[in-house]
Enzyme design. Structure first.
Site, PDB file in Angstrom:
ATOM      1  N   LYS A 153     -65.585  85.823  79.539  1.00  0.00           N
ATOM      2  CA  LYS A 153     -64.885  87.109  79.531  1.00  0.00           C
ATOM      3  C   LYS A 153     -63.525  86.945  78.856  1.00  0.00           C
ATOM      4  O   LYS A 153     -63.280  87.523  77.803  1.00  0.00           O
ATOM      5  CB  LYS A 153     -64.677  87.624  80.957  1.00  0.00           C
ATOM      6  CG  LYS A 153     -65.855  87.471  81.897  1.00  0.00           C
ATOM      7  CD  LYS A 153     -66.978  88.421  81.591  1.00  0.00           C
ATOM      8  CE  LYS A 153     -68.053  88.349  82.675  1.00  0.00           C
ATOM      9  NZ  LYS A 153     -69.181  89.250  82.430  1.00  0.00           N
ATOM     10  N   TRP A 187     -71.619  92.125  91.995  1.00  0.00           N
ATOM     11  CA  TRP A 187     -71.598  90.676  91.970  1.00  0.00           C
ATOM     12  C   TRP A 187     -71.307  90.077  93.340  1.00  0.00           C
ATOM     13  O   TRP A 187     -71.860  89.018  93.690  1.00  0.00           O
ATOM     14  CB  TRP A 187     -70.603  90.185  90.926  1.00  0.00           C
ATOM     15  CG  TRP A 187     -70.978  90.659  89.556  1.00  0.00           C
ATOM     16  CD1 TRP A 187     -70.271  91.501  88.743  1.00  0.00           C
ATOM     17  CD2 TRP A 187     -72.196  90.374  88.866  1.00  0.00           C
ATOM     18  NE1 TRP A 187     -70.962  91.742  87.588  1.00  0.00           N
ATOM     19  CE2 TRP A 187     -72.143  91.064  87.626  1.00  0.00           C
ATOM     20  CE3 TRP A 187     -73.320  89.602  89.165  1.00  0.00           C
ATOM     21  CZ2 TRP A 187     -73.177  91.003  86.691  1.00  0.00           C
ATOM     22  CZ3 TRP A 187     -74.351  89.545  88.233  1.00  0.00           C
ATOM     23  CH2 TRP A 187     -74.270  90.244  87.018  1.00  0.00           C
ATOM     24  N   ASP A 211     -63.981  85.106  93.322  1.00  0.00           N
ATOM     25  CA  ASP A 211     -64.706  85.181  92.056  1.00  0.00           C
ATOM     26  C   ASP A 211     -63.827  85.978  91.103  1.00  0.00           C
ATOM     27  O   ASP A 211     -63.733  87.196  91.191  1.00  0.00           O
ATOM     28  CB  ASP A 211     -66.055  85.863  92.257  1.00  0.00           C
ATOM     29  CG  ASP A 211     -66.804  86.097  90.942  1.00  0.00           C
ATOM     30  OD1 ASP A 211     -66.273  85.733  89.869  1.00  0.00           O
ATOM     31  OD2 ASP A 211     -67.918  86.662  90.984  1.00  0.00           O
TER      32      ASP A 211
END
Length: 459
Positions: free
Chosen positions: A239, A141, A213
């Site tokens: 999540k 990511w 992040d």
């Protein structure tokens, strides 16, 4: 030529079951068969995924009211209504309280997911598009974030990529300090790489603002906002804090006012702060769910207690892997200090495809799902157990109990006095020779069963 097997090996029978590629379990199905006897589905998906049962029950009560209650749910509320205003303020207040966010930070509910923030961060912090930024790339990511950032700033990269293209660690503090571009407007990190199983359990501090992040580990541990010089932190909800459709952004106020003029209003931090989170139609239901999740987190005893539970859950899985005599393995070394508590990647018998397929199918039959989902990335030898808040300690026990049982049945040494290494040597020795194999095949639905009779054959 392959070497001879150890002389003390006795004849044994190895049963292999081959499953067709279109078997639901191998296609990432999250719905077990109708005859599954498990009391419930245990979902280890990397996201979206379940929320804690108590949270889901509260969502059902609040957000899907009986018509006789004569109230509207957040799904039907105008984002400018006083009823939703109370929901929004509750979610903001509890988020600040649970995560101890200092007063000099603003909290936004935005849309576009983590990918949207890959663009929004440089657009809001780099007014001309020519500014420098340093990106730590330690997995999938953060690598994607760099690709997006190149459109809106001039990023330099400090990468921990291995020669084979994998990621198993994080660059050292000393290396980052030495290689970071001195003109950087910010330093970007992904605190938990879900695909690679790499997590920063505590954030580093540098002189430039830190952009984090935290999509997959937000609310799993404390954050040292001031001590780590956090400038921006973002987390998509799907999540640990809610459902897909909303992304939380926490930004320090002194960084506002630097947006590129071309930044769209929906991504402009200052625009949305000035409009008090309702510049456009806010995802009302999703914000309500975040507030309910924050209530649950607070009721569990706070963030330190939540962190202890996350450590306990992940340790249960890692302990099975580390004590399996090599039957299971995980790419991130325990000594590195970077093993993820949220996402535990593991392989079976060094990536043996037949055993991996069998493991997935047996899990699916038992209601254990989400260990391999379809992704835009190439198929990996690693499965992945994601241990978000919706996965309870009891759920983890279901998985580790099955992992132990499966290893006992399929790591040959566990069923006899022999070792896994010696049995693998035998398989290696015999697998290339028809003299060592006699096959019996039977079609059984999605599976073809083969029984191989292995005898020690010296070449």
């Amino acid at each position: 030529m392959r070497g001879a097997p150890p002389a003390d090996l006795l004849p044994h029978v190895r049963e292999q079951v081959y499953f067709k590629e279109d078997h639901p379990a191998l296609q990432g199905s999250l719905t077990p068969p109708a005859d599954c006897i498990a009391p419930k589905i245990v979902n280890f998906s990397p996201g979206p995924t379940n929320l804690p049962p108590a949270v889901e029950a509260e969502i059902k009560f609040r957000c899907f009211p009986d018509p006789a209650d004569k109230r509207l749910s957040s799904i039907a509320l105008s984002h400018r209504s006083p009823e939703f205003g109370a929901i929004l303020q509750n979610a903001l207040r509890l988020t600040r309280k649970v995560m101890r966010i200092p007063k000099e930070y603003e909290i936004l509910f935005m849309q576009g997911g983590g990918h949207g923030q890959f663009a929004a961060v440089p657009m809001n912090l780099c007014s001309t598009g020519k500014e420098k930024a340093t990106y730590i790339v330690n997995g999938t990511w953060s690598a994607r974030a760099v690709d997006e950032a190149k459109k809106y700033c001039e990023p330099s990269v400090i990468s921990s990529i291995n020669d084979d293209g994998t990621y198993t660690s994080f660059p050292s503090y000393e290396r980052i300090a030495e290689e970071m571009d001195a003109e950087s407007k910010f330093l970007y990190v992904c605190s938990n790489e879900t695909v690679n199983g790499i997590e920063l359990h505590r954030l580093p501090r540098f002189d430039v603002p830190l952009v984090v992040d935290a999509s997959s580990d937000f609310t799993s541990k404390p954050i040292a906002w001031r001590e780590a010089n956090v400038g921006v932190l973002f987390a998509c909800a799907s999540k640990n804090i809610g459902h897909p459709g909303v992304t939380m952004v926490v930004i320090r106020k002194d960084l506002l006012g630097n947006a590129n003029p071309f930044t769209p209003g929906v991504f402009n931090y200052e625009t949305n702060i000035n409009a008090e989170n309702v510049w456009n139609t806010c995802p009302t239901f999703n914000v309500d769910v975040v507030g309910i999740m924050m209530e649950w987190l607070q009721a569990q005893g706070g963030i330190e207690k939540i962190e202890r539970l996350c450590i306990l859950k992940s340790n249960l899985v890692y302990n099975v892997i580390d004590n399996s005599n090599g039957f299971y393995s995980t790419p991130v070394d325990s000594e590195s200090g970077f093993r993820s508590r949220m996402n535990v990647p593991f392989s079976i018998a060094n990536g043996d495809e037949d055993l991996t397929d069998k493991f997935l199918v047996e899990c699916w039959n038992r209601g254990i799902v989400g260990l391999r989902t379809m992704t835009p990335f190439s198929k990996s030898i690693y499965l992945r157990a994601s241990l978000y808040h919706g996965v309870s300690l009891e759920d983890v026990d279901v998985l580790v109990s099955f992992m132990k049982e499966f290893a006992q049945r399929h790591s040959f040494g566990a069923a006899s006095t022999g070792s896994v290494a010696r049995d693998m040597a035998l398989v290696d020795c015999l697998s290339s020779s028809p003299a060592g194999v006699a096959g019996l095949f039977m079609n059984r639905g999605n599976a073809t069963r083969e029984v191989e009779f292995h005898w020690p054959v010296i070449r």
